[in-house]
Scaffold this motif. Sequence first.
Motif, PDB file in Angstrom:
ATOM      1  N   ALA A   7       0.851  -1.195   0.000  1.00 45.14           N
ATOM      2  CA  ALA A   7       0.000   0.000   0.000  1.00 45.14           C
ATOM      3  C   ALA A   7       0.882   1.238   0.000  1.00 45.14           C
ATOM      4  CB  ALA A   7      -0.919   0.021   1.212  1.00 45.14           C
ATOM      5  N   LEU A   8       0.397   2.287  -0.622  1.00 48.39           N
ATOM      6  CA  LEU A   8       0.999   3.603  -0.489  1.00 48.39           C
ATOM      7  C   LEU A   8      -0.003   4.492   0.222  1.00 48.39           C
ATOM      8  CD1 LEU A   8       3.429   5.433  -1.103  1.00 48.39           C
ATOM      9  CD2 LEU A   8       2.158   6.260  -3.086  1.00 48.39           C
ATOM     10  N   SER A   9       0.413   5.078   1.337  1.00 47.16           N
ATOM     11  CA  SER A   9      -0.505   5.795   2.214  1.00 47.16           C
ATOM     12  C   SER A   9       0.032   7.154   2.600  1.00 47.16           C
ATOM     13  CB  SER A   9      -0.740   4.985   3.493  1.00 47.16           C
ATOM     14  OG  SER A   9      -1.244   3.704   3.193  1.00 47.16           O
ATOM     15  N   ASP A  10      -0.902   8.039   2.975  1.00 54.34           N
ATOM     16  CA  ASP A  10      -0.540   9.262   3.669  1.00 54.34           C
ATOM     17  C   ASP A  10      -1.127   9.177   5.075  1.00 54.34           C
ATOM     18  OD1 ASP A  10      -3.227   9.882   3.405  1.00 54.34           O
ATOM     19  OD2 ASP A  10      -2.932  11.480   1.953  1.00 54.34           O
ATOM     20  N   GLU A  11      -1.173  10.289   5.787  1.00 54.28           N
ATOM     21  CA  GLU A  11      -1.609  10.239   7.183  1.00 54.28           C
ATOM     22  C   GLU A  11      -3.065   9.840   7.345  1.00 54.28           C
ATOM     23  OE1 GLU A  11      -2.469  14.217   5.479  1.00 54.28           O
ATOM     24  OE2 GLU A  11      -0.684  12.936   5.534  1.00 54.28           O
ATOM     25  N   SER A  12      -3.867   9.953   6.297  1.00 52.85           N
ATOM     26  CA  SER A  12      -5.288   9.642   6.412  1.00 52.85           C
ATOM     27  C   SER A  12      -5.650   8.244   5.905  1.00 52.85           C
ATOM     28  CB  SER A  12      -6.127  10.688   5.666  1.00 52.85           C
ATOM     29  OG  SER A  12      -5.782  10.732   4.300  1.00 52.85           O
ATOM     30  N   GLY A  13      -4.664   7.510   5.394  1.00 50.17           N
ATOM     31  CA  GLY A  13      -4.957   6.160   4.951  1.00 50.17           C
ATOM     32  C   GLY A  13      -4.401   5.865   3.578  1.00 50.17           C
ATOM     33  N   PRO A  14      -4.709   4.682   3.040  1.00 50.96           N
ATOM     34  CA  PRO A  14      -4.105   4.250   1.781  1.00 50.96           C
ATOM     35  C   PRO A  14      -4.667   4.972   0.561  1.00 50.96           C
ATOM     36  CG  PRO A  14      -5.648   2.585   2.567  1.00 50.96           C
ATOM     37  CD  PRO A  14      -5.528   3.610   3.651  1.00 50.96           C
ATOM     38  N   LEU A  15      -3.762   5.323  -0.346  1.00 52.10           N
ATOM     39  CA  LEU A  15      -4.111   5.904  -1.636  1.00 52.10           C
ATOM     40  C   LEU A  15      -4.232   4.828  -2.714  1.00 52.10           C
ATOM     41  CD1 LEU A  15      -1.382   8.621  -1.350  1.00 52.10           C
ATOM     42  CD2 LEU A  15      -3.766   9.219  -1.689  1.00 52.10           C
ATOM     43  N   TYR A  16      -3.456   3.767  -2.544  1.00 55.24           N
ATOM     44  CA  TYR A  16      -3.334   2.744  -3.594  1.00 55.24           C
ATOM     45  C   TYR A  16      -2.869   1.460  -2.926  1.00 55.24           C
ATOM     46  CZ  TYR A  16      -1.347   0.240  -7.604  1.00 55.24           C
ATOM     47  OH  TYR A  16      -1.045  -0.721  -8.555  1.00 55.24           O
ATOM     48  N   GLY A  17      -3.302   0.319  -3.464  1.00 52.55           N
ATOM     49  CA  GLY A  17      -2.876  -0.941  -2.885  1.00 52.55           C
ATOM     50  C   GLY A  17      -2.876  -2.083  -3.869  1.00 52.55           C
ATOM     51  N   ILE A  18      -2.101  -3.095  -3.533  1.00 54.14           N
ATOM     52  CA  ILE A  18      -2.015  -4.352  -4.288  1.00 54.14           C
ATOM     53  C   ILE A  18      -2.151  -5.510  -3.321  1.00 54.14           C
ATOM     54  CG2 ILE A  18      -0.378  -5.900  -5.454  1.00 54.14           C
ATOM     55  CD1 ILE A  18       0.603  -3.581  -7.092  1.00 54.14           C
ATOM     56  N   VAL A  19      -2.923  -6.517  -3.717  1.00 52.20           N
ATOM     57  CA  VAL A  19      -2.930  -7.834  -3.088  1.00 52.20           C
ATOM     58  C   VAL A  19      -2.478  -8.806  -4.170  1.00 52.20           C
ATOM     59  CG1 VAL A  19      -4.299  -9.628  -1.978  1.00 52.20           C
ATOM     60  CG2 VAL A  19      -4.820  -7.216  -1.530  1.00 52.20           C
ATOM     61  N   ASP A  20      -1.314  -9.398  -3.998  1.00 51.62           N
ATOM     62  CA  ASP A  20      -0.734 -10.271  -5.028  1.00 51.62           C
ATOM     63  C   ASP A  20      -0.615 -11.695  -4.502  1.00 51.62           C
ATOM     64  OD1 ASP A  20       0.595 -10.295  -7.736  1.00 51.62           O
ATOM     65  OD2 ASP A  20       2.213 -11.173  -6.544  1.00 51.62           O
ATOM     66  N   GLN A  21      -1.123 -12.653  -5.276  1.00 53.52           N
ATOM     67  CA  GLN A  21      -0.956 -14.061  -4.938  1.00 53.52           C
ATOM     68  C   GLN A  21       0.017 -14.674  -5.962  1.00 53.52           C
ATOM     69  OE1 GLN A  21      -0.935 -17.499  -5.135  1.00 53.52           O
ATOM     70  NE2 GLN A  21      -0.446 -17.149  -2.986  1.00 53.52           N
ATOM     71  N   PRO A  22       1.294 -14.793  -5.603  1.00 53.31           N
ATOM     72  CA  PRO A  22       2.305 -15.190  -6.573  1.00 53.31           C
ATOM     73  C   PRO A  22       2.117 -16.583  -7.173  1.00 53.31           C
ATOM     74  CG  PRO A  22       3.333 -14.093  -4.716  1.00 53.31           C
ATOM     75  CD  PRO A  22       1.891 -14.324  -4.344  1.00 53.31           C
ATOM     76  N   TYR A  23       1.679 -17.550  -6.388  1.00 52.94           N
ATOM     77  CA  TYR A  23       1.593 -18.927  -6.882  1.00 52.94           C
ATOM     78  C   TYR A  23       0.473 -19.081  -7.906  1.00 52.94           C
ATOM     79  CZ  TYR A  23       1.542 -24.031  -6.849  1.00 52.94           C
ATOM     80  OH  TYR A  23       1.593 -25.357  -7.210  1.00 52.94           O
ATOM     81  N   ILE A  24      -0.674 -18.519  -7.628  1.00 54.04           N
ATOM     82  CA  ILE A  24      -1.787 -18.548  -8.574  1.00 54.04           C
ATOM     83  C   ILE A  24      -1.510 -17.600  -9.744  1.00 54.04           C
ATOM     84  CG2 ILE A  24      -4.259 -18.049  -8.877  1.00 54.04           C
ATOM     85  CD1 ILE A  24      -4.680 -18.788  -5.972  1.00 54.04           C
TER      86      ILE A  24
END
Length: 270
Positions: free
Chosen positions: A114-131
């Motif tokens: 995630a990339l966040s500032d003081e108020s919370g995330p701006l952008y995020g990734i959930v990556d499952q490498p095996y699948i």
Amino acid sequence: MTGRKAQLADSAQIIETAHAMADAARRAVLPFFRHGDLVADNKDAAGFDPVTEGDRAAERAMRALLAERRPEDAILGEEYGTTEGTSGLTWVLDPVDGTRGFLSGTPTWGVLIALSDESGPLYGIVDQPYIGERFEGGLGQARVVGPQGEAKLVTRGPRDLQDCILFTTFPELGSADEAAAFRAVSDRVQLTRYGMDCYAYALLAAGQIDLVIEAGLNAYDIQGPMAVIEAAGGIVTDWKGGPAHMGGRVLAAANAAQHKAALDILSDWP
């Protein structure tokens, strides 16, 4: 410029960097998965909180890229702690969310970014490498790319609690009060499933399930999934309806109807 408006100017570079980090983490961690010689250290003397060299290798790979590409940003990682920055932005990293699943050979663990500032995330990734599935959200993105190609992420529409699918990771769910609060919701839904780690949040963003309820989370457990779910149209709060980006008790819902129904129950508990 500072804050969220300033970050829109370099969103393409942020997204490119995040994907490069996820790629690097895949390369670092996959050699350890389902490997017979994998060893886990226990970080919790009172229980079992495992960490493997796969966790450490994946975080080192991501940190190396950030040092090269965005040295002005801060980093909060599960395995190597905090690195200070000057930009007002923080990369929040969980190199293997679901290490118990990683040890067990189940493909429900994931790399969280995630990339966040003081108020919370701006952008995020959930990556499952095996699948080979990657879910991303924020900065104009809401998509999954995997074995079946690319698809837009859209959460489920409104439905009654009795028709909902609910996920959590641990049946015991923290304290006795927290477990009782969870059961009060679980007793009213159509189906409850356990043990999915961060993959549960990805499934919520993909429109497969309605609710994820957990307790005892850290910021690095929730910020990546939170960005993805919110970009897909979902809601993530604490059990009182407040901010959840720092962890603790978390309620993730596909829609306002499911969120309200679960919150009406959870908010009655201390």
